[in-house]
Design a protein around this motif. Sequence first.
Motif, PDB file in Angstrom:
ATOM      1  N   ASN A 313       0.768  -1.334  -0.112  1.00 25.21           N
ATOM      2  CA  ASN A 313      -0.117   0.063  -0.232  1.00 25.21           C
ATOM      3  C   ASN A 313       0.846   1.201  -0.086  1.00 25.21           C
ATOM      4  O   ASN A 313       1.921   1.470   0.671  1.00 25.21           O
ATOM      5  CB  ASN A 313      -0.968  -0.044   1.396  1.00 25.21           C
ATOM      6  N   ALA A 314       0.587   2.079  -0.610  1.00 23.34           N
ATOM      7  CA  ALA A 314       1.091   3.514  -0.740  1.00 23.34           C
ATOM      8  C   ALA A 314       0.269   4.379   0.260  1.00 23.34           C
ATOM      9  O   ALA A 314      -0.771   4.678  -0.156  1.00 23.34           O
ATOM     10  CB  ALA A 314       1.195   3.805  -2.399  1.00 23.34           C
ATOM     11  N   ILE A 315       0.715   4.698   1.421  1.00 22.92           N
ATOM     12  CA  ILE A 315       0.093   5.528   2.167  1.00 22.92           C
ATOM     13  C   ILE A 315       0.453   7.118   1.979  1.00 22.92           C
ATOM     14  O   ILE A 315       1.579   7.395   1.961  1.00 22.92           O
ATOM     15  CB  ILE A 315       0.431   5.162   3.503  1.00 22.92           C
ATOM     16  N   GLU A 316      -0.561   7.696   1.940  1.00 24.10           N
ATOM     17  CA  GLU A 316      -0.501   9.214   1.616  1.00 24.10           C
ATOM     18  C   GLU A 316      -0.770   9.960   3.127  1.00 24.10           C
ATOM     19  O   GLU A 316      -1.900   9.873   3.707  1.00 24.10           O
ATOM     20  CB  GLU A 316      -1.322   9.764   0.696  1.00 24.10           C
ATOM     21  N   PHE A 317       0.248  10.396   3.436  1.00 28.60           N
ATOM     22  CA  PHE A 317       0.450  11.183   4.926  1.00 28.60           C
ATOM     23  C   PHE A 317      -0.044  12.736   4.963  1.00 28.60           C
ATOM     24  O   PHE A 317      -0.040  13.063   6.136  1.00 28.60           O
ATOM     25  CB  PHE A 317       1.463  10.910   5.897  1.00 28.60           C
ATOM     26  N   ALA A 318      -0.059  13.384   3.755  1.00 29.27           N
ATOM     27  CA  ALA A 318      -0.357  14.670   3.646  1.00 29.27           C
ATOM     28  C   ALA A 318      -1.967  14.692   3.868  1.00 29.27           C
ATOM     29  O   ALA A 318      -2.604  14.075   3.457  1.00 29.27           O
ATOM     30  CB  ALA A 318      -0.276  15.251   2.173  1.00 29.27           C
ATOM     31  N   GLY A 319      -2.539  15.608   4.749  1.00 30.76           N
ATOM     32  CA  GLY A 319      -3.637  15.767   5.182  1.00 30.76           C
ATOM     33  C   GLY A 319      -4.488  16.375   3.986  1.00 30.76           C
ATOM     34  O   GLY A 319      -3.922  17.001   2.938  1.00 30.76           O
ATOM     35  N   PRO A 320      -5.953  16.855   3.989  1.00 27.81           N
ATOM     36  CA  PRO A 320      -6.705  16.130   5.159  1.00 27.81           C
ATOM     37  C   PRO A 320      -7.091  14.973   5.226  1.00 27.81           C
ATOM     38  O   PRO A 320      -7.061  14.297   3.958  1.00 27.81           O
ATOM     39  CB  PRO A 320      -7.973  17.334   5.183  1.00 27.81           C
ATOM     40  N   TYR A 321      -7.489  13.989   6.257  1.00 28.14           N
ATOM     41  CA  TYR A 321      -7.591  12.874   6.198  1.00 28.14           C
ATOM     42  C   TYR A 321      -9.306  12.810   6.443  1.00 28.14           C
ATOM     43  O   TYR A 321      -9.942  13.603   7.054  1.00 28.14           O
ATOM     44  CB  TYR A 321      -7.046  12.125   7.572  1.00 28.14           C
ATOM     45  N   PRO A 322      -9.684  11.661   5.701  1.00 28.02           N
ATOM     46  CA  PRO A 322     -11.148  11.403   5.796  1.00 28.02           C
ATOM     47  C   PRO A 322     -11.674  11.503   7.382  1.00 28.02           C
ATOM     48  O   PRO A 322     -10.935  10.792   8.290  1.00 28.02           O
ATOM     49  CB  PRO A 322     -11.714  10.506   5.180  1.00 28.02           C
ATOM     50  N   LYS A 323     -12.905  11.569   7.786  1.00 30.68           N
ATOM     51  CA  LYS A 323     -13.652  11.348   9.159  1.00 30.68           C
ATOM     52  C   LYS A 323     -14.864  10.743   9.097  1.00 30.68           C
ATOM     53  O   LYS A 323     -15.519  10.853   8.539  1.00 30.68           O
ATOM     54  CB  LYS A 323     -13.752  12.811   9.799  1.00 30.68           C
ATOM     55  N   LEU A 324     -14.774   9.697  10.035  1.00 32.07           N
ATOM     56  CA  LEU A 324     -16.081   8.863  10.059  1.00 32.07           C
ATOM     57  C   LEU A 324     -16.190   8.650  11.539  1.00 32.07           C
ATOM     58  O   LEU A 324     -15.440   8.225  12.284  1.00 32.07           O
ATOM     59  CB  LEU A 324     -15.869   7.545   9.465  1.00 32.07           C
ATOM     60  N   SER A 325     -17.855   8.813  12.104  1.00 29.87           N
ATOM     61  CA  SER A 325     -17.862   8.659  13.424  1.00 29.87           C
ATOM     62  C   SER A 325     -17.850   7.038  13.358  1.00 29.87           C
ATOM     63  O   SER A 325     -18.058   6.426  12.387  1.00 29.87           O
ATOM     64  CB  SER A 325     -19.471   9.104  13.598  1.00 29.87           C
ATOM     65  N   ASN A 378     -10.074  -2.442   7.095  1.00 28.13           N
ATOM     66  CA  ASN A 378     -10.448  -1.423   6.062  1.00 28.13           C
ATOM     67  C   ASN A 378     -10.081  -0.173   5.771  1.00 28.13           C
ATOM     68  O   ASN A 378     -10.033   0.432   4.922  1.00 28.13           O
ATOM     69  CB  ASN A 378     -11.982  -1.455   6.004  1.00 28.13           C
ATOM     70  N   LEU A 379      -9.409   0.145   7.009  1.00 27.05           N
ATOM     71  CA  LEU A 379      -8.775   1.731   7.051  1.00 27.05           C
ATOM     72  C   LEU A 379      -7.484   1.786   6.906  1.00 27.05           C
ATOM     73  O   LEU A 379      -6.576   1.764   7.817  1.00 27.05           O
ATOM     74  CB  LEU A 379      -9.075   2.290   8.405  1.00 27.05           C
ATOM     75  N   ILE A 380      -7.169   1.605   5.623  1.00 24.46           N
ATOM     76  CA  ILE A 380      -5.767   1.611   5.083  1.00 24.46           C
ATOM     77  C   ILE A 380      -5.152   3.093   4.895  1.00 24.46           C
ATOM     78  O   ILE A 380      -3.955   3.265   5.725  1.00 24.46           O
ATOM     79  CB  ILE A 380      -5.645   1.095   3.605  1.00 24.46           C
ATOM     80  N   GLN A 381      -5.767   3.936   4.163  1.00 23.96           N
ATOM     81  CA  GLN A 381      -5.367   5.348   4.397  1.00 23.96           C
ATOM     82  C   GLN A 381      -5.582   6.026   5.944  1.00 23.96           C
ATOM     83  O   GLN A 381      -6.529   5.581   6.317  1.00 23.96           O
ATOM     84  CB  GLN A 381      -5.939   6.101   3.140  1.00 23.96           C
ATOM     85  N   PRO A 382      -5.063   6.819   6.200  1.00 23.20           N
ATOM     86  CA  PRO A 382      -5.124   7.670   7.373  1.00 23.20           C
ATOM     87  C   PRO A 382      -6.524   8.185   7.419  1.00 23.20           C
ATOM     88  O   PRO A 382      -6.962   8.938   6.589  1.00 23.20           O
ATOM     89  CB  PRO A 382      -4.074   8.819   7.246  1.00 23.20           C
ATOM     90  N   THR A 383      -7.138   7.647   8.605  1.00 26.81           N
ATOM     91  CA  THR A 383      -8.625   7.877   8.623  1.00 26.81           C
ATOM     92  C   THR A 383      -8.879   8.278  10.184  1.00 26.81           C
ATOM     93  O   THR A 383      -8.439   7.605  11.130  1.00 26.81           O
ATOM     94  CB  THR A 383      -9.554   6.539   8.236  1.00 26.81           C
TER      95      THR A 383
END
Length: 571
Positions: A313-325, A378-383
Amino acid sequence: MVLSEQEQLRRQKRLDLMALGIDPYPAEAYPVSVYAKDILSTYSTEAANFQDVTLAGRLMGFRIMGNASFAELQDASGRIQLYFRRDDLCPGEDKTLYNTVFKKLLDIGDIIGVKGYVFTTQMGEISVHVREFTLLSKALKPLPVVKEAEGQTYDAFSDPEMRYRQRYVDLIVNPSVKDIFIKRAKIISTMRSMFDERGWLEVETPVLQAIHGGASARPFKTHHNTLDMPLYLRIANELYLKRLIVGGFDGVYEFGKMFRNEGMDRTHNPEFTSLEFYVAYKDYHWMMDLTEKIFEKVAQTLHQQTQVMVGENAIEFAGPYPKLSISEAILKYSGVDVDALSEDALRAKCLEFGMEVDEQMGKGKLIDELFGEKVEANLIQPTFIIDYPVEMSPLTKKHRSKEGLVERFELFVNGKEIANAYSELNDPIDQKERFEDQLRLAEKGDDEAMAMDHDFIRSLEYAMPPTSGIGIGIDRLTMLMTNQASIQEVLFFPQMRTEVLKEVSSDADFVQAGVAEHWIPALQKMGILTLEALKAANPNKVFNDLGGMRKKLKIEAAMPSKDEVIAWIES
């Protein structure tokens, strides 16, 4: 202790060096003037620099060719080739230093110091022409043989248990391992500089605590003899750091060891490193923005870009990150609307999924278990997972607009939680009621429930300003940033079971059984380490194997007769 043939030979070399008047472990400081990396990166033939250098390091290879030889030296920065010429080292008649000490008494793994000048060989390799060398430490154990050719490594020291138990050997023979820990240090220093620039204070809080608090976890328990009271290794430092906010600091942080008496796997170690920091007059929205900046800055510092490969996985650490309750995330990935279900209905739904749950789990615990089962992977990219139920977060301020929820987020990356943060609860009455709820969970059998902390409540009664705090797992962050799948790879000395050492009978025991002293090393080399093993051995096999071992170990004594061997076994 059973010594291998190599270990026996090295011990003899130690004695031979001492007989020549050479101390194998001299006390004097050795004045290193340069490192291998500096030479390799800046030497040029035209400049003719590095004409008087002093290096020290470990011998990692030899190519002896009569009156001249090459060797490879490894220091803290890397490896460089050495060139030795007999007449340079021994300009007089006495050639002992080269012919005996260098060629016969030095081994791979020994630590030496060399003085000389840098040149380029006919093959174009930058090397140090050695004019003088000094033995600084004799290695009595041989290093694992690691072969390298055309950029490929063969016969590597790769068994995980051996590597973690003998990390010192791992660091010597696997250079890439050292890079992991250099990056780990850079992660911490990068974060520390960000906090110092903002004027926050680095502090230290107790590791031994009378009350284990600040998280939901099972603690390690010990006893203080003088005070005659139980103490706990801390599971978190949160409550002490918030006391400092009460005391008037606007921002405090601590990199510290935490201890949780729980399971071990690829992402959990009972001793781990956490960063926690708390800032007055902030909330969890502000903390989410800062968290994005921290992770982006760390990735940029380590990799000169914000995208990092973690596994496939190519993880992108630049924001903004998605938000879920948390309820939105569970609904999205499992189809279960936890807000619409009672505790019993939610328990039944978990059982439908084949999850292990019981009657002692409250709704918050069930939600947590369901989230771990159906969502995390399922939460691969920063979330950011936000807005947790109040029963899951006993130290968090109630949500300003959503009944039954709190202002909390966890950051997930590559399927694992990396950070946990709150708008901190600062109402002492509400906090006391939350602790009492935890006590009721403990009475139901929840051994991870928090204990009542009356002093912390008292501190809140003096008024704590609105505050946001966060905990970030340094070990897991290092795993991400160095692309490691196991937490043991990013800990110098991970927790392991006690090493089981082979039982060995003494030489006196063997002699008492009738074994001549010169045959004991041969039996040990054959794997017969105890009298019990000798008694259980086949006499014919022992007799036959001794013949081969006598030749291999160059034992000059005459072979024992078969009857003598039978007597050893049957005595």
